[in-house]
Design a protein around this motif. Structure first.
Motif, short mmCIF file in Angstrom:
data_model
loop_
_atom_site.label_atom_id
_atom_site.label_comp_id
_atom_site.label_asym_id
_atom_site.label_seq_id
_atom_site.Cartn_x
_atom_site.Cartn_y
_atom_site.Cartn_z
N GLY A 1 -3.60 8.99 7.93
CA GLY A 1 -3.35 7.81 8.75
C GLY A 1 -3.65 6.50 8.03
N VAL A 2 -3.39 6.46 6.72
CA VAL A 2 -3.68 5.26 5.93
C VAL A 2 -2.85 4.07 6.40
N ALA A 3 -1.57 4.28 6.70
CA ALA A 3 -0.72 3.16 7.12
C ALA A 3 -1.26 2.51 8.38
N ILE B 1 4.27 -1.62 3.26
CA ILE B 1 3.96 -0.22 2.97
C ILE B 1 5.02 0.31 2.01
N GLU B 2 4.59 1.06 1.01
CA GLU B 2 5.52 1.66 0.06
C GLU B 2 5.46 3.18 0.17
N LEU B 3 6.59 3.77 0.55
CA LEU B 3 6.69 5.23 0.55
C LEU B 3 6.89 5.70 -0.88
N LYS B 4 6.23 6.77 -1.23
CA LYS B 4 6.29 7.22 -2.62
C LYS B 4 6.91 8.60 -2.73
N TRP B 5 8.05 8.65 -3.42
CA TRP B 5 8.65 9.93 -3.75
C TRP B 5 8.13 10.43 -5.09
N GLY B 6 7.74 9.52 -5.96
CA GLY B 6 7.26 9.93 -7.27
C GLY B 6 7.28 8.77 -8.24
N VAL C 1 0.86 -1.19 0.00
CA VAL C 1 0.00 0.00 0.00
C VAL C 1 0.89 1.24 0.00
N GLN C 2 0.70 2.10 -0.99
CA GLN C 2 1.51 3.31 -1.11
C GLN C 2 1.05 4.42 -0.18
N LEU C 3 2.02 5.23 0.22
CA LEU C 3 1.73 6.43 1.00
C LEU C 3 2.29 7.65 0.31
N ASN C 4 1.46 8.66 0.11
CA ASN C 4 1.96 9.98 -0.29
C ASN C 4 1.65 10.96 0.84
N VAL C 5 1.77 12.24 0.58
CA VAL C 5 1.55 13.24 1.64
C VAL C 5 0.16 13.11 2.23
N GLU C 6 -0.86 13.06 1.36
CA GLU C 6 -2.24 13.01 1.84
C GLU C 6 -2.53 11.70 2.59
N ASP C 7 -2.00 10.60 2.09
CA ASP C 7 -2.21 9.30 2.75
C ASP C 7 -1.63 9.31 4.16
N THR C 8 -0.44 9.92 4.30
CA THR C 8 0.19 9.99 5.61
C THR C 8 -0.64 10.83 6.56
#
Length: 522
Positions: free
Chosen positions: A200-202, A214-219, A190-197
């Motif tokens: 509290g999606v994680a 969990i996948e952190l997304k830079w772009g 499951v990816q996280l971007n600014v809004e997801d963080t």
């Protein structure tokens, strides 16, 4: 020669009246009185709508720029001597015995039956509408599926508590359908971007849905801004603005409201914010995710400038992440601005070559090297082999977004036609039923029994497509006498041009095996 083929594909339903100038893309002669079917003409009428490929929600899009160097500028070596990874016995060293299983994770515990997995499938209509096909397909293939950014935030039925996700039926369904078919290989990220963080999606997917990765997304490689989708009602635009998203044009602006009423404006755009990466922030976030229960933490980065790539590799090493996916310019699955998709970012060959150089520096310092996957328009077995070879021994998998989606969507369409009794002419010779027309249908029917009817047709298509890739990859590997992925090396390919050789460090064809040749011939 212009590398960009301006307006050649008409992705936004535009066309030139006559041959365009290779410099500008404008018709060589533009006359007063033309209604302007060209991109400039339509932009004068509909403006920003022309930035994006159309029709949104029904297509995926990849660039049509003709890069000066690509994977076709390399060929794969064959050999008639020996075998690596298996006993050099003609009865054993056969292509069906090639092992293409791979693993990622700090401890290699995340096993994949095939060395390719889906790109991130997020909040776009095309991802949501086809999710079951993609997720089940990945599960029965034994590989990773990635839930992209903004899924919770875009869920019309999202329930919030104190600004955090309490329940997201869409996310709940996406996780459940994959888990229902999960067989021990692969996983769901499951990816996280600014809004997801911020939402509290994680915490929600780990605590409530049992997600492990969990996948952190830079772009990504298709664009260098945050994700975006189109919205076709002002009510939906207002809902998402109230959830904190950037929505353009502003649905609360009285002028915009009036323009919407008279149908001058018929759509809105929801944009994600740009992430602001810092070394300390990234390391703390990885640590936080592990503390709240993430078994695997991965990073997805895009086709950014070399110093950003170096930073991604360095921090992935320091944080000992479980997978680093590097996405090159040229790919794309959703709603990326068309000119941006073509004109920004580092292409695949150059990005892999830079990655190899940077990782080699870390290895010389005896630093941790994360498992690496590459993405960027990869679709066939020869390309997969070349990607493994270009960054050997660091490549552990390839990420295929558009290709996987294409297989699933075409299979779904053919399946719907079969169910309606409208079997396409080119497939009629095989029969009238799903298990007759889909070559792997009978195999899946035997394996799943009564449950076979529950498999989405697109998933059968992905399984069949991935089997084709697996078979083709095994044949190429057997021809190179490499019977496991870890035996593939950079000298298993050669450059067809001096430029490709210079960029990649791979030997030009006339220089390949030079020392060995001298040794043989004395």
């Amino acid at each position: 020669m212009s590398f960009s083929r301006y307006n050649s594909s008409g992705v936004n339903f535009t066309r030139n009246r006559i041959e365009p100038s290779p410099i500008s893309g404008i018709c060589v002669t533009c006359f007063d009185g033309c209604p302007g079917p060209c991109e400039i003409g339509k932009s004068a009428i509909r403006g920003r709508e022309l930035i994006y490929p159309q029709p949104f929600g029904k297509i995926t899009a990849g660039c049509d720029k003709n890069y000066p160097v690509d994977l076709s500028h390399f060929n794969i070596h064959g050999s008639c001597v020996g075998a690596k990874g298996i006993e050099p016995d003609s009865d054993k060293a056969i292509f069906p015995n090639v092992n293409i299983e791979t693993s990622v994770g700090r401890d290699d515990s995340l096993k994949l039956k095939v060395p390719f997995f889906t790109g991130a499938l997020g909040s776009t209509d095309i991802a949501r509408n086809n999710w079951d096909h993609f997720a089940v397909g990945a599960a029965i293939c034994g590989t990773i599926v990635v839930i992209g950014e903004n899924v919770c935030g875009m869920d019309p039925n999202l329930e919030l508590k104190n600004g955090k996700v309490k329940r997201s039926p869409d996310m709940e369904h996406r996780v459940k359908i994959y888990k229902d078919w999960y067989e021990g290989y692969g996983n769901i990220l499951v990816q996280l971007n600014v809004e997801d963080t911020r939402l509290g999606v994680a915490e929600y997917v780990i605590d409530t849905l049992g997600v492990e990765a969990i996948e952190l997304k830079w772009g990504q490689g298709a664009k260098d801004i945050g994700g975006e989708v189109k919205l076709f009602s002002i009510e939906r635009a207002l809902q998402l603005k109230q959830r904190g998203y950037l929505v353009q044009p502003d649905p609360e602006d009285p002028i915009v409201v009036e323009a919407y009423k008279i149908k001058a404006i018929t759509e809105f755009e929801r944009h994600s914010r740009l992430g602001m990466v810092t070394e300390d922030g990234f390391l703390k976030e990885v640590e936080r995710l592990r503390k709240i229960g993430a078994k695997y933490v991965s990073l997805k980065t895009g086709a950014y400038r070399p110093k950003d790539l170096a930073l991604a590799i360095k921090l992935s090493s320091e944080a000992k992440i479980d997978l680093l996916t590097i996405d090159a310019s040229g790919g794309g699955t959703g709603m990326s601005p068309w000119r941006m998709m073509n004109e920004w970012g580092i292409p695949l060959v150059e990005l892999i070559s830079l990655t190899y150089k940077f990782v080699k520096k870390l290895e010389e310092k005896r630093k941790y090297i994360p498992p690496i996957a590459f993405a960027g328009g990869i679709a066939f077995e020869d390309q997969i082999f070349k990607v493994f070879a270009l960054a050997s021994p660091y490549t552990k998998a390839v990420c295929m977004g558009r290709a996987t989606m294409t297989a699933g969507m075409v299979a779904k369409t053919i399946g719907e036609m079969i169910k309606k009794g409208n079997v396409p002419k080119e497939y009629k010779e095989h029969g009238e039923q799903i298990e007759q027309i889909f070559i792997k249908g009978e195999e899946l029917k035997k394996k799943y029994g009564k449950r076979f009817k529950e498999i989405p047709i697109g998933a059968i298509g992905i399984y069949t497509y991935y089997d084709r890739l697996a078979t083709g990859l095994k044949q190429l590997m057997a021809g190179a006498r490499k019977f496991t992925l870890k035996n593939i090396r950079r000298d298993d390919i050669f450059a067809l041009t001096k430029e490709a050789a210079e960029i990649s460090g791979i030997d030009f064809v006339m220089d390949s095996d030079k020392k060995e040749v001298e040794k043989i011939l004395g």
